[in-house]
Enzyme design. Structure first.
Site, PDB file in Angstrom:
ATOM      1  CG  ASN A  59      -0.423  -0.236   2.532  1.00 49.65           C
ATOM      2  OD1 ASN A  59       0.610  -0.863   2.686  1.00 49.65           O
ATOM      3  ND2 ASN A  59      -1.083   0.290   3.539  1.00 49.65           N
ATOM      4  CD  GLU A  61      -1.611   4.754   4.629  1.00 49.55           C
ATOM      5  OE1 GLU A  61      -1.119   5.605   5.408  1.00 49.55           O
ATOM      6  OE2 GLU A  61      -2.317   3.802   5.012  1.00 49.55           O
ATOM      7  CB  CYS A  70      -5.326  -1.410  -1.682  1.00 48.98           C
ATOM      8  SG  CYS A  70      -6.640  -0.555  -0.815  1.00 48.98           S
ATOM      9  CD  GLU A  72      -5.414  -6.108  -1.057  1.00 47.46           C
ATOM     10  OE1 GLU A  72      -4.947  -4.937  -1.037  1.00 47.46           O
ATOM     11  OE2 GLU A  72      -6.092  -6.590  -0.136  1.00 47.46           O
ATOM     12  CB  CYS A 103     -10.931  -2.587   0.469  1.00 47.13           C
ATOM     13  SG  CYS A 103     -10.205  -2.030  -1.088  1.00 47.13           S
ATOM     14  CB  CYS A 106      -8.544  -4.769  -3.401  1.00 52.05           C
ATOM     15  SG  CYS A 106      -7.432  -3.380  -3.152  1.00 52.05           S
TER      16      CYS A 106
END
Ligand code: THU
Length: 149
Positions: A59, A61, A70, A72, A103, A106
């Protein structure tokens, strides 16, 4: 991928031909590169494709929180950038007493490339809580491109 990882606690059978231990190792390694200064929640994901290549992502940010990428989707982007599109398994490594689950965004991104992908979820803190599920179980009745026809 050359690592010949041995069995781990809670590992699924290797009957499916997936080198789960090595894939988990790749997800753990890339998780070390996660850029998550805001949430502190580091995630690593590793995808193996039909060709046997492994693509890893973490990930990333941003100070503008909504821009977070993310792990994935980061791994999927690596796969596509390498000219591949046929994932056969994914491992996601998070932390905490229970592994995190991908999530919704993803899940939909993974579903673009494989609807019944085995998905192994691992917490670095609780290896025995690892579990293996499928994308079909995580995202039943996914929106598919054939609906656009
Ligand atoms: N995150 C992932 O990398 N994958 C998921 O499926 C859910 C959440 C990241 C995004 C953000 O950097 C952090 O975890 C906390 O939400």
């Amino acid at each position: 991928m050359t690592a010949a990882a041995g069995p781990r606690a809670g590992s699924p059978s290797t009957d499916d031909g997936v080198a789960w231990g090595a894939l988990e190792d790749a997800a753990r390694r890339v998780r070390d590169h996660a850029y998550a200064p805001y949430s502190g929640y580091h995630v690593g994901a590793a995808i193996v494709t039909r060709s046997g290549r492994v693509f890893a992502g973490c990930n990333v940010e941003n100070a503008s929180y909504g821009l977070a990428i993310c792990a994935e989707r980061s791994a999927i982007a690596q796969m596509v950038a390498a000219g591949e599109s046929d994932p056969v398994a994914v491992v996601v490594v998070t932390r905490g007493p229970e592994p995190g689950s991908p999530c919704g965004m993803c899940r939909q991104t993974l579903a673009e490339f494989a609807i019944d992908l085995p998905v192994r979820l691992v917490s670095a803190d609780a290896p025995s809580a690892a579990r293996t599920t499928t994308l079909a179980a995580l995202l039943p009745d996914a929106f598919r491109a054939d609906k656009l026809k």
